[in-house]
Enzyme design. Structure first.
Site, PDB file in Angstrom:
ATOM      1  N   HIS A   8       0.624  -1.075   0.441  1.00 49.57           N
ATOM      2  CA  HIS A   8       0.095  -0.077   0.000  1.00 49.57           C
ATOM      3  C   HIS A   8       0.806   1.069   0.134  1.00 49.57           C
ATOM      4  CE1 HIS A   8       0.338  -1.048   4.547  1.00 49.57           C
ATOM      5  NE2 HIS A   8       0.217   0.700   4.697  1.00 49.57           N
ATOM      6  N   GLU A  44      -7.964   4.424  10.185  1.00 47.26           N
ATOM      7  CA  GLU A  44      -7.219   4.062   8.287  1.00 47.26           C
ATOM      8  C   GLU A  44      -8.587   3.446   7.034  1.00 47.26           C
ATOM      9  OE1 GLU A  44      -4.012   0.884   8.703  1.00 47.26           O
ATOM     10  OE2 GLU A  44      -5.251  -0.486   8.110  1.00 47.26           O
ATOM     11  N   GLN A  55      -3.944   4.015   0.864  1.00 42.96           N
ATOM     12  CA  GLN A  55      -4.194   3.629   2.566  1.00 42.96           C
ATOM     13  C   GLN A  55      -5.032   4.785   2.677  1.00 42.96           C
ATOM     14  OE1 GLN A  55      -1.251   2.405   5.446  1.00 42.96           O
ATOM     15  NE2 GLN A  55      -2.585   1.065   6.419  1.00 42.96           N
ATOM     16  N   HIS A  79       3.846   7.211   4.524  1.00 39.81           N
ATOM     17  CA  HIS A  79       4.944   5.972   3.905  1.00 39.81           C
ATOM     18  C   HIS A  79       4.409   4.829   2.665  1.00 39.81           C
ATOM     19  CE1 HIS A  79       1.350   3.657   6.396  1.00 39.81           C
ATOM     20  NE2 HIS A  79       1.786   3.343   5.847  1.00 39.81           N
ATOM     21  N   GLU A 129       7.094   0.655   5.543  1.00 44.65           N
ATOM     22  CA  GLU A 129       6.689   0.174   6.048  1.00 44.65           C
ATOM     23  C   GLU A 129       7.052  -1.757   5.247  1.00 44.65           C
ATOM     24  OE1 GLU A 129       2.746   0.361   6.550  1.00 44.65           O
ATOM     25  OE2 GLU A 129       2.067  -1.267   8.149  1.00 44.65           O
TER      26      GLU A 129
HETATM   27 CO    CO Z   1       0.714   0.993   6.166  1.00 41.75          CO
END
Ligand code: CO
Length: 134
Positions: A8, A44, A55, A79, A129
Site C-alpha cells: 500500500h 484507516e 491507505q 509511507h 513499512e
Molecule cells: Co501502512
C-alpha cells in the site's frame, strides 16, 4: 530480501470521510474496509487499486505519530508498505544492512497483519513499512 508486492501507499488525511468521498467521486474507487487501529493511533481505510491499496490514514488525535505528521507537514504521502513473506528475516537483513528500524520486532497492524516500520533517515527520506499478511 524478497519484496512480494507494493502492499500500500499511505496518505495522511485530516478528515477520513471527506477523503474517501473525494477518491470515490474523482477516481470511482471504493474502500473495502475501514478500521480503527488504536495501537497506531489511526483510523484507516483501504482502497484497492490493482494489486495494491491506497491507505488513507486519519489520526485519532494530535499526539499520535500521524497527528504530529499532519501538524508538521499537512496532508500528504506518509509511507510506502511492501509485503514480505517473512518479516523477522526481513528485519534481520535490514538491521545487518544498517537500516534504522523503528520497530525491531513486528507488531500487529490493520488487517491483523504483522508490520514493522523503517525510519526515513538513511532510507532516501521514505518512511517504509514491511507487512507480513496474516
Ligand atoms: Co501502512
Amino acid at each position: 530480501m524478497l519484496l512480494l508486492n507494493l502492499d500500500h501507499v499511505a496518505i495522511a488525511v485530516a478528515d477520513l470521510d471527506e477523503a474517501i468521498e473525494r477518491y470515490r467521486s474523482r477516481y470511482r474507487v471504493e474502500p473495502i474496509y475501514r478500521e480503527i487501529v488504536e495501537q497506531q493511533g489511526v483510523e484507516e481505510a483501504m482502497i484497492p487499486v490493482g494489486g495494491s491499496y491506497l491507505q488513507l490514514l486519519q489520526p485519532l488525535g494530535p499526539e499520535t505519530p500521524v497527528g504530529r505528521f499532519l501538524a508538521r507537514h499537512g496532508e500528504g504521502l506518509h509511507h510506502l508498505a511492501y509485503a514480505v513473506p517473512d518479516i523477522e528475516a526481513a528485519l534481520a537483513h535490514l538491521a545487518a544492512e544498517g537500516a534504522e528500524l523503528i520497530d525491531s520486532e513486528p507488531r500487529i497492524g490493520g488487517r491483523g497483519a504483522r508490520i514493522a516500520f523503517v525510519h526515513p533517515r538513511g532510507s532516501n527520506g521514505v518512511l517504509t513499512e514491511l507487512v507480513e499478511l496474516a
